[in-house]
Design an enzyme around this catalytic site. Structure first.
Site, short mmCIF file in Angstrom:
data_model
loop_
_atom_site.label_atom_id
_atom_site.label_comp_id
_atom_site.label_asym_id
_atom_site.label_seq_id
_atom_site.Cartn_x
_atom_site.Cartn_y
_atom_site.Cartn_z
N GLY A 195 -6.86 5.30 -0.63
CA GLY A 195 -7.07 3.89 -0.90
C GLY A 195 -8.53 3.50 -0.83
N GLU A 250 0.83 -1.21 0.00
CA GLU A 250 0.00 0.00 0.00
C GLU A 250 0.86 1.26 0.00
OE1 GLU A 250 -4.09 1.85 1.73
OE2 GLU A 250 -3.47 -0.15 2.36
N HIS A 293 -0.31 -14.19 -0.12
CA HIS A 293 1.00 -14.49 0.46
C HIS A 293 1.41 -15.87 -0.05
CE1 HIS A 293 0.20 -10.95 2.78
NE2 HIS A 293 -0.93 -11.48 3.20
N HIS A 318 -4.10 0.43 -14.20
CA HIS A 318 -5.02 1.44 -14.73
C HIS A 318 -4.72 2.77 -14.03
CE1 HIS A 318 -8.73 3.50 -15.84
NE2 HIS A 318 -8.94 3.75 -14.57
N ARG A 320 4.84 -17.39 -0.10
CA ARG A 320 5.87 -18.18 0.59
C ARG A 320 6.40 -17.38 1.76
NH1 ARG A 320 7.87 -18.07 -4.43
NH2 ARG A 320 8.07 -20.31 -4.49
N GLY A 322 -6.45 6.23 -14.27
CA GLY A 322 -7.51 7.09 -14.80
C GLY A 322 -7.60 8.39 -14.03
#
Length: 140
Positions: A82, A62, A89, A106, A91, A108
């Site tokens: 966000g 993030e 996940h 994308h 390994r 935009g």
């Protein structure tokens, strides 16, 4: 694709009062359509079993996606927030550095979608994440 030319130093010299700084996330490269950052795998990012906590991987993902979004907008007019983040996940990682590579899926005017692949020091992918971001008018 970036709103202006950014440097790795600029990204690494942001204010330090945030989660990414606490986990020592560092930006290492900016390309034409990607950014790369690292995060240590240590006592700060471990789960009790002694491996990288999935939540820490999501923080790296993030952070990279949010900064990439910021780099694409005019910060005088807009903010990137966000909407959704997911991660698989793949390994465990016990120590060292993980490296996240963030690329757009994308970009935009109102939404952006970023793919973040995270690798261990052997080059093995340990996590793949997708971040969806909304671009909104900067609050007055």
């Amino acid at each position: 694709m970036w709103f202006k030319n950014f440097t790795v130093d600029e990204l690494n010299n942001r204010p330090k009062n945030h989660l990414g700084a606490l986990l020592d996330i560092r930006f290492t490269e900016i390309g034409e359509d990607f950014i790369i950052g690292t995060m240590p795998v240590d006592e700060r990012t471990h789960q009790p079993a002694g491996i990288l906590h999935g939540g820490a991987s999501v923080v790296l993902a993030e952070t990279l996606g949010s900064i990439a979004s910021y780099m694409c907008i005019d910060p005088e007019k807009y903010v990137a927030v966000g909407l959704e983040v997911n991660a698989n996940h793949l390994r465990p990682v016990k120590s060292g550095l993980v490296k996240g590579i963030c690329k757009p899926l994308h970009v935009g005017a109102k939404t952006q979608v970023w793919e973040i692949k995270i690798y261990d020091e052997r080059g093995k992918m340990n996590c793949i994440s997708r971040l969806t971001v909304a671009i909104i008018n900067k609050p007055l």
